[in-house]
Write an enzyme that holds these catalytic residues in place. Structure first.
Site, PDB file in Angstrom:
ATOM      1  CE  LYS A  76      87.127 191.294  -5.212  1.00  0.00           C
ATOM      2  NZ  LYS A  76      87.705 191.058  -3.890  1.00  0.00           N
ATOM      3  CB  SER A 157      91.666 191.523  -4.215  1.00  0.00           C
ATOM      4  OG  SER A 157      90.521 191.069  -3.499  1.00  0.00           O
ATOM      5  CB  SER A 181      90.140 191.827  -0.438  1.00  0.00           C
ATOM      6  OG  SER A 181      91.394 191.377  -0.867  1.00  0.00           O
TER       7      SER A 181
HETATM    8  N1  GLN Z   1      95.898 190.867   0.398  1.00  0.00           N
HETATM    9  C1  GLN Z   1      95.486 189.589   0.859  1.00  0.00           C
HETATM   10  C2  GLN Z   1      95.961 188.502  -0.086  1.00  0.00           C
HETATM   11  O1  GLN Z   1      96.595 188.826  -1.021  1.00  0.00           O
HETATM   12  C3  GLN Z   1      94.014 189.536   1.060  1.00  0.00           C
HETATM   13  C4  GLN Z   1      93.243 189.341  -0.166  1.00  0.00           C
HETATM   14  C5  GLN Z   1      91.784 189.236   0.087  1.00  0.00           C
HETATM   15  O2  GLN Z   1      91.293 189.619   1.150  1.00  0.00           O
HETATM   16  N2  GLN Z   1      91.079 188.690  -0.879  1.00  0.00           N
HETATM   17  O3  GLN Z   1      95.725 187.362   0.088  1.00  0.00           O
END
Ligand code: GLN
Length: 495
Positions: A76, A157, A181
């Site tokens: 990532k 994400s 995410s």
């Molecule tokens: N969807 C969540 C956010 O937008 C989690 C994102 C994540 O776990 N990095 O903050």
């Protein structure tokens, strides 16, 4: 080359000389090029990737053996990789080439992994659909039966990592999980994804979003692969003050172990408002685990409904502080036009950050401002404490693990996501954020296919450092669900 190679199959193939790591790397590179429209990778250094594969082949031929020696892994773009551009998919970091390697990626390299490239993600890991990336959205390789023409999101994400693994553009990948995410994209993409206990994987060299919640973890095709990956990523790191000095067990020993007598809880609060498909998925998983010898216990977690609002105070607060460093002076891309230092800051940040990131910075600075600190931030921290205690006193004093859905829905369309308000988007995290808020390990395992033909994930959560138990029960679910067979019915855009 066989499709959907797992880590153990790759290791076997490399050992028996069925293929070399270089051949494998070439195979993935050509697939990545064939499926470039999925936008899974944003940085691909072919020469470097092939060179590392060549070095791995040489080590294998000398008889060396390491858990991931010669295995092509995707990273990532949140993990700093020495000499390879690391952007967090933000314009502000779009030219950043780190001088150092993150601890997690270094651990993978020490275990013999060969990196293919850096995967797409939501900007600074903020999002649930991989649509906030500066490099454009990433796409799920699957389609709904009812709308075969509609492009779907892979979740976020870590969407690029999910699509890379699900589309067979690598063997496994790293992700990060601040509020879901890893698990949410794993659920959308039919993969296994685990967010370990806070402190198990070092955060050193991982671009920070919300430091008290961020954790690295793997996205993989099978529970066994996730176990191998996590063991290779985790470990104490003195460079991260929140890293836990604990022994990392061999998680693969959990695979195939009996789950007889284990107590699994279903919290009644998680059942409220659950849609029919998620309910029947939960019932199926319960049935499989009872057949395997688990015992089910009803539990009540009265505070879980407060996890999402608390998350959307704490995460932006920490993000606003972490992102203050991108000022165009010490860090980050500087705006070209400015008349004084103030305008340099303003223009660099206005041009460098995307809309969602700006929203989080504004929310974060608001909840941390003198007049509102106690009303929002202090209160959110109190809720966090209550949630931690609730899990401890009302769940893990009675059961080994909690079973619940991963996501409220299956993958949605990119065009559908454009009509969602930010709050509607945040609701995707309703089942995942509490594990981050409480620092607990949680996994998503593909366990079914929706009526519309898309993967569905189920989530297991446990007390701190219960990863071995989580892998044990996950494997029992994986075996009973037989997702590898179910997967054949999914409408895929791949040839
Ligand atoms: N969807 C969540 C956010 O937008 C989690 C994102 C994540 O776990 N990095 O903050």
């Amino acid at each position: 080359m066989e499709k959907d190679l797992t880590i153990s199959k790759v290791k076997k193939g490399l050992k028996s000389k069925e293929f070399s790591s270089v051949e494998l790397m070439k195979h993935y590179i050509s697939r990545i090029e064939n499926y470039s429209e999925l936008n899974a990778y944003i940085t691909l250094d072919k020469e470097k990737a092939l060179d590392s594969a060549k070095q791995a082949d040489e080590r294998i031929s000398k008889g060396e053996d390491l858990p991931l020696l010669g295995v092509p892994i995707a990273v990532k773009d949140l993990f700093c990789t020495k000499g390879i551009r690391t952007t967090a998919c933000s314009k502000i970091l779009s030219e950043f080439v780190p001088e150092y390697e993150s601890t997690v990626t270094q651990n993978l390299l020490n275990n013999g992994a060969v990196f293919i490239g850096k995967t797409n993600m939501d900007e600074f890991a903020m999002g649930s659909a991989n649509i906030t990336s500066y490099f454009g959205p990433c796409f799920l390789p699957y389609r709904k039966k009812s709308k075969p023409d509609m492009a779907l999101v892979p979740g976020g994400s870590s969407g690029g990592s999910a699509t890379a693994v699900a589309s067979d553009l690598c063997v496994a990948a790293t992700g990060s999980d601040t509020g879901g995410s890893i698990r949410q994209p794993a659920a959308f993409s039919g993969l296994v994804g685990i967010k370990p206990t806070y402190g198990l994987c070092s955060r050193w060299g991982m671009v920070a979003f919300a430091s008290s919640l961020d954790q690295a973890g793997p996205l993989a095709k099978t529970v066994e692969d996730a176990a191998i990956m996590l063991k290779s990523m985790a470990g104490y790191d003195p460079k991260d003050s929140t890293s836990e000095n604990v022994e990392i067990p061999d998680y693969t020993l959990s695979i195939g172990q009996s789950v007889k007598g284990m107590k699994i809880g279903i919290a009644r609060e998680y059942l409220e408002g659950l849609n029919e498909e998620n309910l029947s998925l939960l019932e199926n998983a319960k049935k499989w685990l009872i057949e395997a010898g688990c015992e089910f216990v009803d539990v009540s977690l009265k505070t879980v409904s407060h996890a999402l609002p608390a998350y959307y105070i704490i995460a932006p607060a920490e993000a606003s502080s972490n992102l203050a460093r991108y000022d165009g002076v010490r860090y980050a891309k500087r705006a070209e036009n400015y008349k004084d230092i103030e305008e340099l800051y303003i223009n660099s940040r206005s041009e460098g950050f995307g809309e969602e990131v700006k929203r989080r910075i504004l929310t974060g600075t608001y909840v941390l401002s003198a007049g509102y600190y106690d009303a929002y931030y202090t209160r959110a921290l109190k809720i966090q404490k209550m949630i931690k205690e609730d899990y401890q006193n009302n769940a893990f004093s009675k059961v080994d693990l909690i079973l619940c859905p991963t996501t409220p829905s299956t993958a949605f369309g990119i065009e559908e996501s454009e009509n969602m308000t930010p709050i509607e988007m945040y609701l995707n995290d309703v089942y995942t954020v509490s594990a981050n808020i409480a620092g607990l390990p949680a996994i998503s395992i593909p366990a079914g296919i929706s009526k519309d033909g898309l993967p569905m994930g189920i989530q297991l959560m446990g007390p701190r450092f219960s990863e071995s138990n989580i892998f044990k029960v996950s494997y029992a679910i994986e075996k009973a669900a037989n997702f590898a067979e179910l997967k054949k019915t999914i409408l895929t855009i791949q040839k």
